[in-house]
Design an enzyme around this catalytic site. Structure first.
Site: not given
Ligand code: 5BU
Length: 286
Positions: A78-79, A108, A110, A114
């Site tokens: 999720t975001h 996710d 990220k 600190i």
């Molecule tokens: P996509 O629609 O399959 O392109 O989504 C990719 C997901 O993975 C998306 O939620 C990004 O925030 C996540 N992601 C990414 O695409 N690349 C990265 O390097 C990282 C996370 Br860390």
């Protein structure tokens, strides 16, 4: 040893190993932490190494998607901060639904601050520590971020795992090979880190990362799509089967599933590619 056993719909071209350790091989014996073992067990049960990147804007659309593809995925990413109508009450219900589908929940976020602030950010409005089983973090601020995140889970009596960003899938990212090596060197020794993010769009980079990481941590890879090549706004995609064969343990797939005409069929296909890769990889002794 691979033992021939039961078969489920859609996977009848592959024998079904009897134990998770048959198919995960050394990855299973080398990873005894709760997050890694939970993930590998669920992936084994569902015959799917797919984590759905559920990047949809409403709780209703997320709920419908999880109900549709739940049987074919092992984790849900999720975001929370992109959901227009996010509210704590409905979110609790959504997380309950994810658990009914036996999914690990992955925010996710990220994290990059600190240690002390990262611990506080695990609380706050979204209270990530109370529902996420795993989170992502950059190591840019130094190693104490991992302790901060682990303290966050500890504050509510839960356990969780951190995935450190060792590589990224997006074009022009600044995670250089020497930075990747530093992240791996630190993360490999840290109990709170159960794995690394690798670049799913490039099997060579995944293989290099696997060599650095060894067996004792997992590699999860975004940048995966059956339609390989360039995606929107700098995203890049590699094929799910190639990613697993190169050493990925979990395929993070977003638009390949949620933008498909038939998300359920798409999820099933990604699951099949991932499972085929895992079974073949284990036969090759990797
Ligand atoms: P996509 O629609 O399959 O392109 O989504 C990719 C997901 O993975 C998306 O939620 C990004 O925030 C996540 N992601 C990414 O695409 N690349 C990265 O390097 C990282 C996370 Br860390």
């Amino acid at each position: 040893m691979i033992t021939f056993g039961g078969m489920i719909e859609g996977f009848d071209f592959m024998p079904h190993p009897m134990e998770a350790s048959d198919v995960w091989s050394d990855r299973w014996t080398s990873n005894t932490g709760i997050t890694a073992r939970n993930y590998m067990s669920v992936a084994f049960e569902k015959q799917s190494l797919v984590c759905l990147a559920a990047d949809l804007p409403t709780i209703e659309s997320l709920t419908a998607l999880v109900n549709e593809v739940g049987p074919y995925i092992a984790a849900l990413k999720t975001h929370v901060d992109l959901i227009d109508d996010w509210n704590a009450e409905e979110w609790v219900g959504f997380c309950r639904l994810a658990k009914q589908h036996n999914l690990l929940i992955f925010e996710d976020r990220k994290f990059a601050d600190i240690g002390k602030i990262s611990q506080q950010q695990m609380a706050g409005l979204y209270d990530i520590r109370s529902w996420a089983d795993l989170v992502t973090a950059h190591l840019i601020s130094g190693p104490d971020i991992v302790a901060g995140l682990q303290n966050g889970w500890g504050d509510v009596g839960r356990q969780g795992g951190v995935l450190l960003l060792a590589q990224m899938s997006s074009r022009g990212n600044r995670l250089t090979p020497s930075y990747t090596a530093e992240v791996v060197a630190l993360g490999r020794e840290h109990e709170g880190v159960f794995g690394f993010i690798g670049n799913g769009s490039n099997p060579n980079e995944i293989a290099e990362l696997r060599t650095m990481v060894g067996q004792s941590k997992l590699i999860w890879t975004p940048g995966v799509n059956i339609a390989t090549g360039d995606g929107a706004q700098g995203q890049r995609y590699g094929h799910p089967y190639d990613a697993v064969m190169a050493g990925s343990d979990c395929l993070i797939v977003g638009s390949g599933i949620h933008q498909a005409d038939e998300p359920r069929e798409a999820a099933k296909q990604y699951a099949q590619h991932s499972w085929k890769g895992l079974v073949e990889r284990s036969r090759e002794g990797d």
